[in-house]
Design an enzyme around this catalytic site. Structure first.
Site, PDB file in Angstrom:
ATOM      1  N   HIS A 134       0.803  -1.226   0.000  1.00 34.82           N
ATOM      2  CA  HIS A 134       0.000   0.000   0.000  1.00 34.82           C
ATOM      3  C   HIS A 134       0.839   1.281   0.000  1.00 34.82           C
ATOM      4  CE1 HIS A 134      -3.508  -2.379   0.121  1.00 34.82           C
ATOM      5  NE2 HIS A 134      -3.729  -2.437   1.422  1.00 34.82           N
ATOM      6  N   HIS A 181      -9.841   2.349   0.035  1.00 30.49           N
ATOM      7  CA  HIS A 181      -9.797   1.263   1.015  1.00 30.49           C
ATOM      8  C   HIS A 181     -10.855   1.369   2.114  1.00 30.49           C
ATOM      9  CE1 HIS A 181      -7.902  -1.913   3.363  1.00 30.49           C
ATOM     10  NE2 HIS A 181      -6.979  -2.070   2.442  1.00 30.49           N
ATOM     11  N   GLU A 185     -11.618  -3.402  -3.287  1.00 27.79           N
ATOM     12  CA  GLU A 185     -10.627  -2.449  -3.765  1.00 27.79           C
ATOM     13  C   GLU A 185     -10.344  -2.684  -5.252  1.00 27.79           C
ATOM     14  OE1 GLU A 185      -7.163  -2.995  -1.003  1.00 27.79           O
ATOM     15  OE2 GLU A 185      -8.600  -4.264   0.011  1.00 27.79           O
TER      16      GLU A 185
END
Ligand code: GLA
Length: 351
Positions: free
Chosen positions: A104, A178, A315
């Site tokens: 991420h 997210h 996502e």
């Protein structure tokens, strides 16, 4: 649209909180810290509004660290094995922030930066345009990357997210959002009774480090077949190696239909409230994460404790570890080219 001060970062930067509403009563609150959606209130079958995303009431709690609640993820959503990749013959080492993985966007990803924000209004609705320039070398990535993320609340009860990026050197990009959803209302119970449909016939199996093996596997006959509306919890405890590696669902599905076209990726129905969430995207993949790492150690909004699987994430993205998987859709953004993707989270109720 309302704007207020949400708080300050340790560096003294002022962080804002924006409230968007439409004439149907839907309300989205978001902050320019991490581009986080703080709350999202939608009606149920009886017209009762509730907040359907996990998060915190105060900026301080976001600053203390959390598992990416509601945030914009970048430069690279999901995992890159060893944080390493080769581009134009040059090898790059990104920061490692999850064991041997880059996850991420690294140590300080787009979920932890303060974005510039300005209100926008279009025929579609009201919103906020966030922008951020990620400097050459940030978290190990090449190129100065200029990113915009526009959140729009429409009259069709959609949260529409438009992403763009440009770079002054060839680089890689993969942005996503997210939010942890719970259509029964945040912090009330787990999400295992939610019915889920994913418009995908294949998924990308992972190894024990949650890195795709490179295989593209048919979902039929596996717990990963969500081609029909199926309770999330129906097969989640089955003795399946992939479910064991993910501690539940934490995988990328290969969406059907042509990437680049905005098409239906997933549909979720919460039977008690009747709330329905549809996810539309231009992306080729969808990470479905069933909140397996939530364990009751986080207390969120209204003092509610987030226990195991109290939220799920959908996502839209390019596939994990694509820079090291030449047969996956490319995540390379060339100098002078424009990255542009759209995702829509659309809320309604089932009869
Ligand atoms: C993503 C990952 C999960 C987990 C969460 C945050 O969805 O795929 O493995 O890291 O983010 O906890």
């Amino acid at each position: 649209m309302r704007k207020e001060v949400f708080g300050r970062t340790p560096d003294g930067e002022i962080v804002e909180l924006y409230t968007l509403t439409n004439t149907k009563g839907m309300e989205v609150r978001l902050t320019n810290y991490g581009g986080i959606v703080v709350s999202l209130r939608v009606p149920d079958r009886q017209g009762q509004f509730d907040d359907v995303v996990l998060g915190f009431d105060r900026l301080e709690d976001y600053l203390k660290g959390h598992p990416y609640f509601g945030a914009i993820i970048g430069r690279y959503a999901n995992r890159i094995a060893g944080g390493r990749f080769v581009l134009n013959g040059v090898s790059y080492q990104l920061t490692l922030n999850e064991g041997q993985n880059h996850l991420h966007g690294g140590q300080k990803g787009f979920d932890k930066v303060v974005w510039k924000a300005r209100p926008v209004r279009s025929a579609r609705g009201v919103g906020v345009r966030l922008s951020y320039v990620s400097r050459d070398g940030e978290e190990g990535y090449p190129g100065n990357l200029s990113v915009t993320v526009t959140y729009l609340l429409t009259e069709e009860n959609e949260l529409r997210i438009e992403y763009t990026a440009t770079t002054d050197r060839d680089t890689i990009v993969n942005l996503t959002h997210h939010s942890y959803f719970n259509l029964a209302g945040q912090g009330r119970r787990d999400i295992l009774d939610h019915l889920l449909q994913i418009n995908a016939h294949y998924f990308t199996p992972i190894d024990a480090n949650l890195i795709p093996t490179g295989e593209i596997r048919f979902v039929r006959g596996t717990p990963f077949d969500f081609t029909q509306l199926t309770p999330i919890g129906a097969r989640i405890e089955e003795p399946d190696e992939q479910l064991r590696f993910g501690r539940g669902y934490d995988h990328n599905w290969v969406l059907a239909g042509p990437p680049g076209a905005l098409r239906l990726a997933a549909r979720v129905v919460e039977p008690n409230s009747g709330r329905v969430l549809e996810v539309w995207t231009t992306e080729p993949g969808l990470q479905f994460y069933s909140g397996n790492f939530l364990d009751g150690t986080i207390t969120g909004k209204e003092g509610r404790v987030y226990r195991h699987r109290y939220g799920f994430c959908l996502e839209p993205q390019h596939f994990p570890d694509s820079p090291n998987k030449p047969h996956f859709p490319s995540v390379i953004l060339r100098k002078g080219a424009r990255y542009q993707t759209t995702t829509v989270y659309k809320f309604s109720v089932a009869p």
